[in-house]
Write a protein that holds these residues in place. Sequence first.
Motif, PDB file in Angstrom:
ATOM      1  N   VAL A 134      28.586  77.938  65.095  1.00  0.00           N
ATOM      2  CA  VAL A 134      29.240  79.000  66.159  1.00  0.00           C
ATOM      3  C   VAL A 134      28.213  79.060  67.462  1.00  0.00           C
ATOM      4  O   VAL A 134      26.971  78.959  67.015  1.00  0.00           O
ATOM      5  CB  VAL A 134      29.655  80.347  65.766  1.00  0.00           C
ATOM      6  CG1 VAL A 134      28.398  81.126  65.110  1.00  0.00           C
ATOM      7  CG2 VAL A 134      30.358  81.170  66.701  1.00  0.00           C
ATOM      8  N   ASP A 135      28.868  79.225  68.573  1.00  0.00           N
ATOM      9  CA  ASP A 135      27.925  79.457  69.730  1.00  0.00           C
ATOM     10  C   ASP A 135      28.679  80.404  70.631  1.00  0.00           C
ATOM     11  O   ASP A 135      29.632  80.039  71.309  1.00  0.00           O
ATOM     12  CB  ASP A 135      27.685  78.030  70.498  1.00  0.00           C
ATOM     13  CG  ASP A 135      26.802  78.394  71.759  1.00  0.00           C
ATOM     14  OD1 ASP A 135      26.445  79.469  71.853  1.00  0.00           O
ATOM     15  OD2 ASP A 135      26.573  77.493  72.612  1.00  0.00           O
ATOM     16  N   ASN A 143      22.543  77.177  58.210  1.00  0.00           N
ATOM     17  CA  ASN A 143      24.135  77.388  58.657  1.00  0.00           C
ATOM     18  C   ASN A 143      24.005  77.972  60.143  1.00  0.00           C
ATOM     19  O   ASN A 143      24.290  79.131  60.299  1.00  0.00           O
ATOM     20  CB  ASN A 143      24.766  78.081  57.496  1.00  0.00           C
ATOM     21  CG  ASN A 143      26.357  78.336  57.828  1.00  0.00           C
ATOM     22  OD1 ASN A 143      26.744  77.352  58.538  1.00  0.00           O
ATOM     23  ND2 ASN A 143      26.835  79.410  57.350  1.00  0.00           N
ATOM     24  N   PRO A 144      23.196  77.313  61.078  1.00  0.00           N
ATOM     25  CA  PRO A 144      22.691  78.046  62.220  1.00  0.00           C
ATOM     26  C   PRO A 144      24.157  78.329  63.235  1.00  0.00           C
ATOM     27  O   PRO A 144      24.951  77.603  63.343  1.00  0.00           O
ATOM     28  CB  PRO A 144      21.841  77.051  62.719  1.00  0.00           C
ATOM     29  CG  PRO A 144      22.314  75.753  62.262  1.00  0.00           C
ATOM     30  CD  PRO A 144      22.959  75.938  60.991  1.00  0.00           C
ATOM     31  N   GLY A 145      23.845  79.080  64.104  1.00  0.00           N
ATOM     32  CA  GLY A 145      24.651  79.418  64.872  1.00  0.00           C
ATOM     33  C   GLY A 145      24.230  80.484  66.122  1.00  0.00           C
ATOM     34  O   GLY A 145      23.332  81.219  65.635  1.00  0.00           O
ATOM     35  N   ILE A 146      24.839  80.757  67.017  1.00  0.00           N
ATOM     36  CA  ILE A 146      24.664  81.910  68.041  1.00  0.00           C
ATOM     37  C   ILE A 146      25.715  82.684  68.016  1.00  0.00           C
ATOM     38  O   ILE A 146      26.739  82.436  68.437  1.00  0.00           O
ATOM     39  CB  ILE A 146      24.291  81.453  69.466  1.00  0.00           C
ATOM     40  CG1 ILE A 146      23.275  80.434  69.502  1.00  0.00           C
ATOM     41  CG2 ILE A 146      24.095  82.747  70.334  1.00  0.00           C
ATOM     42  CD1 ILE A 146      22.933  79.864  70.749  1.00  0.00           C
ATOM     43  N   VAL A 147      25.129  84.246  67.407  1.00  0.00           N
ATOM     44  CA  VAL A 147      26.319  85.224  67.459  1.00  0.00           C
ATOM     45  C   VAL A 147      26.264  86.099  68.415  1.00  0.00           C
ATOM     46  O   VAL A 147      25.155  86.458  69.035  1.00  0.00           O
ATOM     47  CB  VAL A 147      26.496  85.768  66.143  1.00  0.00           C
ATOM     48  CG1 VAL A 147      26.971  84.785  65.024  1.00  0.00           C
ATOM     49  CG2 VAL A 147      25.274  86.281  65.690  1.00  0.00           C
ATOM     50  N   HIS A 194      20.334  84.037  67.908  1.00  0.00           N
ATOM     51  CA  HIS A 194      20.589  82.609  67.000  1.00  0.00           C
ATOM     52  C   HIS A 194      20.225  82.886  65.726  1.00  0.00           C
ATOM     53  O   HIS A 194      19.102  83.451  65.265  1.00  0.00           O
ATOM     54  CB  HIS A 194      19.443  81.357  67.671  1.00  0.00           C
ATOM     55  CG  HIS A 194      19.561  80.303  66.670  1.00  0.00           C
ATOM     56  ND1 HIS A 194      18.829  80.096  65.716  1.00  0.00           N
ATOM     57  CD2 HIS A 194      20.407  79.224  67.109  1.00  0.00           C
ATOM     58  CE1 HIS A 194      19.001  78.809  65.343  1.00  0.00           C
ATOM     59  NE2 HIS A 194      20.175  78.357  66.146  1.00  0.00           N
ATOM     60  N   CYS A 195      20.999  82.801  64.636  1.00  0.00           N
ATOM     61  CA  CYS A 195      20.912  82.979  63.183  1.00  0.00           C
ATOM     62  C   CYS A 195      20.504  81.781  62.636  1.00  0.00           C
ATOM     63  O   CYS A 195      21.421  80.850  62.817  1.00  0.00           O
ATOM     64  CB  CYS A 195      22.037  83.729  62.461  1.00  0.00           C
ATOM     65  SG  CYS A 195      22.059  85.491  63.141  1.00  0.00           S
TER      66      CYS A 195
END
Lengths: 125, 162
Positions: free
Chosen positions: A97-98, B91-95, B133-134
């Motif tokens: 997700v971004d 399981n990266p991503g920006i929340v 970023h997680c």
Amino acid sequence: MELFGAIITLLGAIFLLIASIGLVRMPDVYNRLQVGTKATTLGTILSLIGLAIVIPGWSGKLILLIIFVMMTNPVSSHVLARAAYYIKLPYTSRTVVDKLKVSDKVLNVEMEKRYGLESKTLKVK
Amino acid sequence: MKNFSITFIVLMVVWILLNNSFRLEILIPGAIVAFVISLFACRLCNVFVDMKLTPKAFAYTFIFLGVFFIDLIKSNLDVARRVLTPSLPINPGIVEVKTTLKSKFARMLLANAITLTPGTLTVEVKDESFFIHCIDVQDDDIEGASKDIVKKFEKYLEVIYG
């Protein structure tokens, strides 16, 4: 007491080793920052604490060092991540997700406003 | 006045830690220099103005530090486990998360605490929102992510800085 300090320093060194392994294994710049700059915080803190136990006369200075590392480390990793994001370094395909979707136009206006950069210089690729 | 006294105390603590002694001939020059610096520097900055100096805020500062260190160790072990697992379970991503803190200094502390905790990294701050970023995204809506990442630090900072 000396042995105890040595063990703590060793633990810190192990954390630093894990961080450097992670630096090689991680797929993109953000995950490398996650591992590389911050698994080192505990590594550095533990090494300095171990040193402070071995040589108690230095403990004041070592506490100061820990405080400065803790104050400056997050700032540098934040700025690196932010710069990487704004020059559109690609992230790994496993990213799920971004939420920070910035369109090119908004981004260029923002960069010009803040840094006076030409929008052309931002086109990486 | 508050800004002045906190700057003075911080400078004195740094001086004492650097010298590692409480002898009078070291304390007096340190006090003079710290007094002069805080006298002139305080006109330009006002970072400590929002800090509350009640006993409760003082106690919460220590609780905050404790919570922060426990979290630091826990998430360091978590990241170490992820790095050493052969399948690399990321399981990266920006929340996006929202904060209710008003004071600038408290927000800086919150963003720094989030960044220092491995696994989460503040990428951008816009008004009320932090973009984080997680390394392992659990929950990608704003409320869920805020509860996971921000709330544990925010409730203490809220008492300290109002």
